[in-house]
Scaffold this motif. Sequence first.
Motif, PDB file in Angstrom:
ATOM      1  N   LEU A 268       0.806  -1.225   0.000  1.00  0.00           N
ATOM      2  CA  LEU A 268       0.000   0.000   0.000  1.00  0.00           C
ATOM      3  C   LEU A 268       0.836   1.270   0.000  1.00  0.00           C
ATOM      4  N   GLY A 269       2.146   1.137   0.273  1.00  0.00           N
ATOM      5  CA  GLY A 269       2.999   2.317   0.353  1.00  0.00           C
ATOM      6  C   GLY A 269       2.782   3.114   1.627  1.00  0.00           C
ATOM      7  N   PHE A 270       2.217   2.475   2.672  1.00  0.00           N
ATOM      8  CA  PHE A 270       1.963   3.159   3.939  1.00  0.00           C
ATOM      9  C   PHE A 270       3.217   3.189   4.798  1.00  0.00           C
ATOM     10  N   GLN A 271       3.495   4.316   5.425  1.00  0.00           N
ATOM     11  CA  GLN A 271       4.503   4.365   6.480  1.00  0.00           C
ATOM     12  C   GLN A 271       3.896   3.748   7.736  1.00  0.00           C
ATOM     13  N   GLY A 272       4.755   3.320   8.662  1.00  0.00           N
ATOM     14  CA  GLY A 272       4.287   2.615   9.854  1.00  0.00           C
ATOM     15  C   GLY A 272       3.271   3.405  10.655  1.00  0.00           C
ATOM     16  N   ARG A 273       3.495   4.711  10.784  1.00  0.00           N
ATOM     17  CA  ARG A 273       2.589   5.538  11.578  1.00  0.00           C
ATOM     18  C   ARG A 273       1.193   5.565  10.956  1.00  0.00           C
ATOM     19  N   ARG A 274       1.153   5.622   9.628  1.00  0.00           N
ATOM     20  CA  ARG A 274      -0.134   5.633   8.917  1.00  0.00           C
ATOM     21  C   ARG A 274      -0.852   4.290   9.080  1.00  0.00           C
ATOM     22  N   THR A 275      -0.091   3.211   9.014  1.00  0.00           N
ATOM     23  CA  THR A 275      -0.664   1.876   9.193  1.00  0.00           C
ATOM     24  C   THR A 275      -1.283   1.725  10.576  1.00  0.00           C
ATOM     25  N   MET A 276      -0.528   2.104  11.599  1.00  0.00           N
ATOM     26  CA  MET A 276      -0.996   1.893  12.965  1.00  0.00           C
ATOM     27  C   MET A 276      -2.146   2.825  13.330  1.00  0.00           C
ATOM     28  N   LYS A 277      -2.196   4.001  12.719  1.00  0.00           N
ATOM     29  CA  LYS A 277      -3.327   4.916  12.958  1.00  0.00           C
ATOM     30  C   LYS A 277      -4.614   4.284  12.434  1.00  0.00           C
ATOM     31  N   ALA A 278      -4.568   3.773  11.196  1.00  0.00           N
ATOM     32  CA  ALA A 278      -5.749   3.140  10.616  1.00  0.00           C
ATOM     33  C   ALA A 278      -6.127   1.878  11.386  1.00  0.00           C
ATOM     34  N   ALA A 279      -5.120   1.099  11.819  1.00  0.00           N
ATOM     35  CA  ALA A 279      -5.383  -0.125  12.579  1.00  0.00           C
ATOM     36  C   ALA A 279      -6.044   0.187  13.920  1.00  0.00           C
ATOM     37  N   GLN A 280      -5.575   1.248  14.590  1.00  0.00           N
ATOM     38  CA  GLN A 280      -6.170   1.664  15.870  1.00  0.00           C
ATOM     39  C   GLN A 280      -7.646   2.014  15.672  1.00  0.00           C
ATOM     40  N   GLU A 281      -7.945   2.715  14.586  1.00  0.00           N
ATOM     41  CA  GLU A 281      -9.329   3.102  14.308  1.00  0.00           C
ATOM     42  C   GLU A 281     -10.196   1.885  14.013  1.00  0.00           C
ATOM     43  N   LEU A 282      -9.655   0.923  13.284  1.00  0.00           N
ATOM     44  CA  LEU A 282     -10.400  -0.302  12.990  1.00  0.00           C
ATOM     45  C   LEU A 282     -10.671  -1.099  14.263  1.00  0.00           C
ATOM     46  N   PRO A 457      25.689  -3.556  -4.012  1.00  0.00           N
ATOM     47  CA  PRO A 457      25.886  -3.381  -2.566  1.00  0.00           C
ATOM     48  C   PRO A 457      24.603  -3.748  -1.822  1.00  0.00           C
ATOM     49  N   PRO A 458      24.693  -3.985  -0.513  1.00  0.00           N
ATOM     50  CA  PRO A 458      23.471  -4.249   0.245  1.00  0.00           C
ATOM     51  C   PRO A 458      22.533  -3.050   0.153  1.00  0.00           C
ATOM     52  N   ALA A 459      21.247  -3.314   0.138  1.00  0.00           N
ATOM     53  CA  ALA A 459      20.264  -2.233   0.002  1.00  0.00           C
ATOM     54  C   ALA A 459      20.141  -1.469   1.317  1.00  0.00           C
ATOM     55  N   ARG A 460      19.863  -0.184   1.201  1.00  0.00           N
ATOM     56  CA  ARG A 460      19.531   0.584   2.404  1.00  0.00           C
ATOM     57  C   ARG A 460      18.257   0.016   3.016  1.00  0.00           C
ATOM     58  N   TYR A 461      18.104   0.247   4.307  1.00  0.00           N
ATOM     59  CA  TYR A 461      16.863  -0.157   4.955  1.00  0.00           C
ATOM     60  C   TYR A 461      15.705   0.678   4.420  1.00  0.00           C
ATOM     61  N   THR A 462      14.571   0.035   4.243  1.00  0.00           N
ATOM     62  CA  THR A 462      13.305   0.742   4.113  1.00  0.00           C
ATOM     63  C   THR A 462      12.624   0.623   5.478  1.00  0.00           C
ATOM     64  N   GLU A 463      11.511   1.309   5.640  1.00  0.00           N
ATOM     65  CA  GLU A 463      10.801   1.181   6.909  1.00  0.00           C
ATOM     66  C   GLU A 463      10.378  -0.273   7.132  1.00  0.00           C
ATOM     67  N   ALA A 464       9.940  -0.943   6.056  1.00  0.00           N
ATOM     68  CA  ALA A 464       9.507  -2.335   6.173  1.00  0.00           C
ATOM     69  C   ALA A 464      10.669  -3.247   6.561  1.00  0.00           C
ATOM     70  N   SER A 465      11.824  -3.100   5.902  1.00  0.00           N
ATOM     71  CA  SER A 465      12.947  -3.995   6.195  1.00  0.00           C
ATOM     72  C   SER A 465      13.570  -3.681   7.558  1.00  0.00           C
ATOM     73  N   LEU A 466      13.472  -2.417   8.004  1.00  0.00           N
ATOM     74  CA  LEU A 466      13.996  -2.077   9.330  1.00  0.00           C
ATOM     75  C   LEU A 466      13.120  -2.696  10.414  1.00  0.00           C
ATOM     76  N   GLN A 500      13.733   4.625   0.977  1.00  0.00           N
ATOM     77  CA  GLN A 500      14.926   4.228   1.721  1.00  0.00           C
ATOM     78  C   GLN A 500      15.183   5.162   2.910  1.00  0.00           C
ATOM     79  N   LEU A 501      15.832   4.604   3.930  1.00  0.00           N
ATOM     80  CA  LEU A 501      16.234   5.381   5.100  1.00  0.00           C
ATOM     81  C   LEU A 501      17.754   5.512   5.088  1.00  0.00           C
ATOM     82  N   LYS A 502      18.242   6.747   5.173  1.00  0.00           N
ATOM     83  CA  LYS A 502      19.693   6.932   5.177  1.00  0.00           C
ATOM     84  C   LYS A 502      20.064   7.912   6.290  1.00  0.00           C
TER      85      LYS A 502
END
Length: 696
Positions: A268-282, A457-466, A500-502
């Motif tokens: 969905l391309g959601f950042q963690g904060r967006r995911t958890m906000k919607a989950a809390q509401e559900l 090279p190894p990939a940078r972390y994304t929010e999902a992989s972190l 990516q997170l750098k």
Amino acid sequence: MSDLVIVESPHKAKTVKRYLGSDYEVVASMGHLRDLPKSKLGVDIDHSFEPQYINIKDKESLIKEIKKKAKAADHVYLAGDPDREGEAISWHLAQLLGLDMNDKNRVAFNEITASGIKAGMENPRTIDLNLVNAQQARRILDRIVGYKLSPFLWRKIRRGLSAGRVQSVAVKMICDREEEIRAFKSTEYWSIDAKLHTKGSKKTFSAKLTTVDGEKVELADKEQTDAILARLENADYVVDKIKKSVHKKSPAAPFTTSTLQQEASRRLGFQGRRTMKAAQELYEGLDIKGMGATGLITYMRTDSLRISDEARAAAYNFIRDKYGDKYIPDTPKKYKSKGNAQDAHEAIRPTHPELTPDEVKESGVTNDQYKLYKLIWERFIASQMSNCIMDTVSVDILANGCMFKTTGYSVKFDGFTVLYEETKDNDDEKKNVLPPLEKGEKLRLKELKGNQHFTQPPARYTEASLVKAFEETGIGRPSTYVSTITTIISRSYIERDGKQLKPTALGETVNSLMSDHFGKLVDVGFTANMETNLDKIENGKKGWVKTLDEFYKDFDSELSVAEEAMDGKRVKVPDEETDQVCELCGKPMVIKIGRFGKFLACSGFPECTNTKRIVTETGADCPYCGKKVLLKKSKKGKKYYGCEDNPTCGFMTWDIPTEHKCPDCGSSLFQKGGKNGKLVCHKVGCGYEKDLSDEG
């Protein structure tokens, strides 16, 4: 008179009230009502780490109101969320209201449904002090680290910096990955790939060279590759071996907090904060047509994969009605949780499996709520369905002593894949569909190519992989993943580059100082062990004061040594160079990081004190006044486009600026409605539009 139920949020209060009826009054505490003071450490280290809690300032009127209602009630029930934080909030409420700690006044709802609330209210218990102590220990640990380390960073780098126990480890993980990427040396290698087809068919399939004269092939350069290509000129390609098998593909387990955040990011391309906000509401409840305020998912902070028998039966009923009996497995699907998982809650699942995403959408929920519910619902239903069965074939093809291999598959029974398949980070791999082949069959070559590659090279972390790395290494817990990432980004230690997170220059400087002087604190193993100790406190297997004492002795010693080693020294954060020139003195402008983020400053400081905010030009001109259109962000972080002369001009739009010019008035055109939308002119009185489909 009625009983009082205290929950954490107004949404949850509304849903719980609907199920409990008029005999109960339900109020929301709006989270914590007491906390450690902001102005000082608030922990008496010399006296068993006694915390000095105070009422939160802007909650005074709410506390007064809850006290009044509690005094008038026959009985008070504390219904905070079913986790450490919820238990701590309930304990603080009991302290504020003067409730008997031996009274069974704590109720927990794993799901905000009629059955979930009934189960909670029928099984009240005393407040679990082990849970409270685990939360208290974490809070005090983080307070000690933050309030003791931050002043050290102020003196050695600059004021306004802060440090955190888990956050510092997260920054180190990202910085370490960046070092790996910088140190990586790319190596050239080659492959030989053939496109083949059978006699009478033009449809090709791919095969890759694997061995030459029985030896595994490793091609290092073009010279080696060309030698084999020359050998293969005019060679016959013959099917040498065919191996057929049946492969069973199992569905992914229902979601945990970690896997939900990962999949919502990928799909969905959601950042963690967006995911958890919607989950809390559900979880807390939404107005559903014909049902009223209803909690749609179970508690969303969990690392358990357990599913109740009732939920499984409800899933089977839906699967049977929708797809038929063959989509129900012969034996129930059961998934094993990780060894350190807390099994107090079920996995994240819909509370009403019969309630489809389309039915929820019709009730007018937000787009985020619908998308996340659909993801959770499909994942859960699929997790209870039959395996996908595939016929697979592996083929060896021989050409002048050179062996090519190819594999393919066909779906014999789609099973759970009729509804849902988990996405992977490498999901762009395409499956090879093979025609019917026979041993000894001669194939026809359409194309033979040597392809140059370079190791990556190894990939940078994304929010999902972190988040996945947090879970795998035992850093933090489901409830802390989002806040950890949010904190290190807000402190400008880490920044986003697309997904990516750098690390920033500031983040790398702070990490270097922390790694040099607080090696244990930023060690992944040490931090994971601390999480294990907090779990032991929760389970009553370790004392919270002893845990804090063991930590503080080493930490205090490290801090003293660091203070002595860094006495009189300061660390400079390197500036980021730019191609911009200072309009006052002509020296290059550099990017610095201040308390409020990045800004441009003259490299001639302190002689020249010129500073400017960083702007992102779009290349478009303002349709109102002709000045530059800049990329901007709203207070909530949403991107929009506006004139550089705001607020004087006033032009702003969500439409994307383009390089195209209006054929009628010459103003910049903007793209509206995505790639299938249209180009529009915002010049007042013009009105030019052009469908993008006209471009083919």
